[in-house]
Write a protein that holds these residues in place. Structure first.
Motif, mmCIF file in Angstrom:
data_model
loop_
_atom_site.group_PDB
_atom_site.id
_atom_site.type_symbol
_atom_site.label_atom_id
_atom_site.label_comp_id
_atom_site.label_asym_id
_atom_site.label_seq_id
_atom_site.Cartn_x
_atom_site.Cartn_y
_atom_site.Cartn_z
ATOM 1 N N MET A 1 0.844 -1.271 0.008
ATOM 2 C CA MET A 1 -0.082 0.077 -0.138
ATOM 3 C C MET A 1 0.772 1.318 0.094
ATOM 4 O O MET A 1 1.817 1.204 0.581
ATOM 5 C CB MET A 1 -0.887 -0.127 1.176
ATOM 6 C CG MET A 1 -1.849 1.179 1.278
ATOM 7 S SD MET A 1 -3.117 0.916 2.674
ATOM 8 C CE MET A 1 -4.086 -0.454 2.306
ATOM 9 N N LYS A 3 2.507 4.803 0.396
ATOM 10 C CA LYS A 3 2.531 5.906 1.507
ATOM 11 C C LYS A 3 2.489 7.233 0.906
ATOM 12 O O LYS A 3 2.711 7.615 0.052
ATOM 13 C CB LYS A 3 3.808 5.731 2.237
ATOM 14 C CG LYS A 3 3.948 4.299 3.012
ATOM 15 C CD LYS A 3 5.571 4.264 3.916
ATOM 16 C CE LYS A 3 5.314 3.048 4.641
ATOM 17 N NZ LYS A 3 6.679 3.139 5.226
ATOM 18 N N GLU A 6 1.891 14.294 4.032
ATOM 19 C CA GLU A 6 0.768 15.459 4.178
ATOM 20 C C GLU A 6 0.007 16.176 3.278
ATOM 21 O O GLU A 6 -1.226 15.927 3.280
ATOM 22 C CB GLU A 6 0.944 16.277 5.407
ATOM 23 C CG GLU A 6 1.440 15.625 6.820
ATOM 24 C CD GLU A 6 0.407 14.435 7.346
ATOM 25 O OE1 GLU A 6 -0.802 15.057 7.323
ATOM 26 O OE2 GLU A 6 0.507 13.311 7.614
ATOM 27 N N LYS A 9 -1.886 13.473 1.231
ATOM 28 C CA LYS A 9 -3.159 12.907 2.069
ATOM 29 C C LYS A 9 -4.105 14.112 1.895
ATOM 30 O O LYS A 9 -5.539 13.848 1.704
ATOM 31 C CB LYS A 9 -2.839 12.971 3.338
ATOM 32 C CG LYS A 9 -1.929 11.758 3.668
ATOM 33 C CD LYS A 9 -1.906 11.561 5.137
ATOM 34 C CE LYS A 9 -1.032 10.391 5.597
ATOM 35 N NZ LYS A 9 -0.573 10.289 7.048
ATOM 36 N N ARG A 13 -7.933 13.565 0.117
ATOM 37 C CA ARG A 13 -9.167 13.620 0.856
ATOM 38 C C ARG A 13 -9.914 14.537 0.297
ATOM 39 O O ARG A 13 -11.337 14.358 0.005
ATOM 40 C CB ARG A 13 -8.645 14.130 2.304
ATOM 41 C CG ARG A 13 -9.957 14.377 3.147
ATOM 42 C CD ARG A 13 -9.620 14.750 4.738
ATOM 43 N NE ARG A 13 -10.577 15.034 5.363
ATOM 44 C CZ ARG A 13 -11.509 14.373 5.977
ATOM 45 N NH1 ARG A 13 -10.996 12.959 5.770
ATOM 46 N NH2 ARG A 13 -12.625 14.920 6.521
ATOM 47 N N LYS A 45 -8.424 1.146 -4.772
ATOM 48 C CA LYS A 45 -9.484 1.078 -4.027
ATOM 49 C C LYS A 45 -8.941 0.752 -2.388
ATOM 50 O O LYS A 45 -9.566 1.542 -1.475
ATOM 51 C CB LYS A 45 -10.281 -0.371 -4.336
ATOM 52 C CG LYS A 45 -11.548 -0.329 -3.525
ATOM 53 C CD LYS A 45 -12.414 -1.551 -3.792
ATOM 54 C CE LYS A 45 -13.717 -1.859 -3.206
ATOM 55 N NZ LYS A 45 -14.655 -2.918 -4.034
ATOM 56 N N GLY A 46 -7.946 0.367 -2.183
ATOM 57 C CA GLY A 46 -7.167 0.256 -0.789
ATOM 58 C C GLY A 46 -6.932 1.574 -0.243
ATOM 59 O O GLY A 46 -7.139 1.637 1.056
ATOM 60 N N SER A 47 -6.609 2.639 -1.125
ATOM 61 C CA SER A 47 -6.214 3.824 -0.522
ATOM 62 C C SER A 47 -7.616 4.406 -0.186
ATOM 63 O O SER A 47 -7.476 5.326 0.813
ATOM 64 C CB SER A 47 -5.649 4.911 -1.831
ATOM 65 O OG SER A 47 -4.537 4.003 -2.223
ATOM 66 N N TYR A 49 -9.975 3.241 1.992
ATOM 67 C CA TYR A 49 -10.088 2.766 3.093
ATOM 68 C C TYR A 49 -9.164 3.500 4.367
ATOM 69 O O TYR A 49 -9.295 3.387 5.356
ATOM 70 C CB TYR A 49 -10.284 1.368 3.124
ATOM 71 C CG TYR A 49 -11.236 0.711 2.731
ATOM 72 C CD1 TYR A 49 -12.448 0.979 3.221
ATOM 73 C CD2 TYR A 49 -11.116 0.067 1.648
ATOM 74 C CE1 TYR A 49 -13.756 0.383 2.539
ATOM 75 C CE2 TYR A 49 -12.152 -0.556 0.682
ATOM 76 C CZ TYR A 49 -13.456 -0.345 1.270
ATOM 77 O OH TYR A 49 -14.439 -1.028 0.678
ATOM 78 N N ARG A 50 -8.123 4.263 3.614
ATOM 79 C CA ARG A 50 -6.963 5.078 4.609
ATOM 80 C C ARG A 50 -7.627 6.312 4.801
ATOM 81 O O ARG A 50 -7.298 6.877 6.019
ATOM 82 C CB ARG A 50 -5.934 4.936 3.795
ATOM 83 C CG ARG A 50 -5.035 3.836 3.519
ATOM 84 C CD ARG A 50 -3.658 4.205 3.109
ATOM 85 N NE ARG A 50 -2.787 4.700 3.895
ATOM 86 C CZ ARG A 50 -1.531 5.264 3.844
ATOM 87 N NH1 ARG A 50 -1.029 5.080 2.647
ATOM 88 N NH2 ARG A 50 -0.909 5.953 4.638
ATOM 89 N N PHE A 51 -8.806 6.528 4.311
ATOM 90 C CA PHE A 51 -9.371 7.783 4.621
ATOM 91 C C PHE A 51 -10.712 7.967 5.218
ATOM 92 O O PHE A 51 -11.360 8.520 5.950
ATOM 93 C CB PHE A 51 -9.380 8.788 3.391
ATOM 94 C CG PHE A 51 -7.972 9.102 2.973
ATOM 95 C CD1 PHE A 51 -7.439 10.293 3.075
ATOM 96 C CD2 PHE A 51 -7.399 8.495 1.890
ATOM 97 C CE1 PHE A 51 -6.309 10.769 2.704
ATOM 98 C CE2 PHE A 51 -6.396 8.762 1.412
ATOM 99 C CZ PHE A 51 -5.663 9.892 1.837
ATOM 100 N N PRO A 53 -14.034 4.825 6.385
ATOM 101 C CA PRO A 53 -14.179 3.272 6.469
ATOM 102 C C PRO A 53 -15.247 2.830 5.713
ATOM 103 O O PRO A 53 -15.364 1.542 5.312
ATOM 104 C CB PRO A 53 -14.530 2.878 8.067
ATOM 105 C CG PRO A 53 -15.037 4.425 8.063
ATOM 106 C CD PRO A 53 -14.114 5.586 7.436
#
Length: 204
Positions: A1, A3, A6, A9, A13, A45-47, A49-51, A53
């Protein structure tokens, strides 16, 4: 996954919020999938869920952002020196206009996605949302009552009256070409009805 720093991110988002809002307005919560959202954002798609749920949590965050207009309106009203009825009228009308200007809030007011949102979100999130809405109105209306601007009504009832007016934004077609005039006169009548009446001077 991967990284993300900031800056990345924050960018992702904001992208999720903006693209998610576009898709929810176009297709609704039920018909919008996480695959649709990540494809529109160009991320894995996995990314997602980092933001968030779930897509419901994303929807809820968009809702919170869109509803921030209430705080802006209240802040503006605090700096105005208007007669009580005009102050109340401005609150109701500016709130109504904010709903009409927001395709997302207009969709929410129609209630299409509300049942699914309630089912999927943690109960405490919905309770917090409802209480935050009530508390904002409760504090403002209680303050205006102390200042002698509002009639001695239950602040929660006044908040409910405001919400009832906002719900009318979804009945433009049924009310026809006189809709705008109806809304203006309705809000004005409510404002006059719930504003504190000046005491009559005693007869000499």
């Amino acid at each position: 996954m991967p990284k993300f720093n900031e800056h990345e991110k924050q960018h992702i988002r904001e992208l999720l919020l903006n693209k998610g809002k576009e898709l929810f307005v176009q297709y609704g919560l039920k018909k919008t999938s996480i695959d649709d959202i990540v494809q529109a954002c160009g991320i894995a798609k996995g990314s997602f869920y980092r933001f968030f749920p779930s897509k419901e949590e994303l929807y809820y965050e968009i809702l919170r952002q869109e509803e921030a207009f209430t705080g802006d309106i209240i802040a503006e009203l605090k700096g105005l020196d208007l007669p009580p009825a005009q102050l109340i009228e401005k609150l109701f009308y500016d709130s109504f206009q904010a709903i009409e200007r927001s395709p997302f809030l207009s969709m929410v007011m129609r209630g299409y996605d509300w049942a699914q949102l309630i089912r999927k979100l943690p109960p405490e999130a919905m309770e917090e949302h409802t209480e935050a809405d009530q508390q904002l109105g409760r504090e403002l209306f209680a303050k205006w009552q102390k200042e002698g601007k509002l009639a001695p009504l239950d602040p929660d009832v006044i908040t409910g009256m405001l919400r009832a007016v906002l719900l009318l934004s979804q009945h433009r077609q049924e009310l026809g070409p006189l809709f705008d005039d109806i809304i203006v006169q309705l809000i004005r009548s409510i404002a006059l009805g719930i504003s504190a009446k000046p005491e009559k001077a005693p007869r000499s």
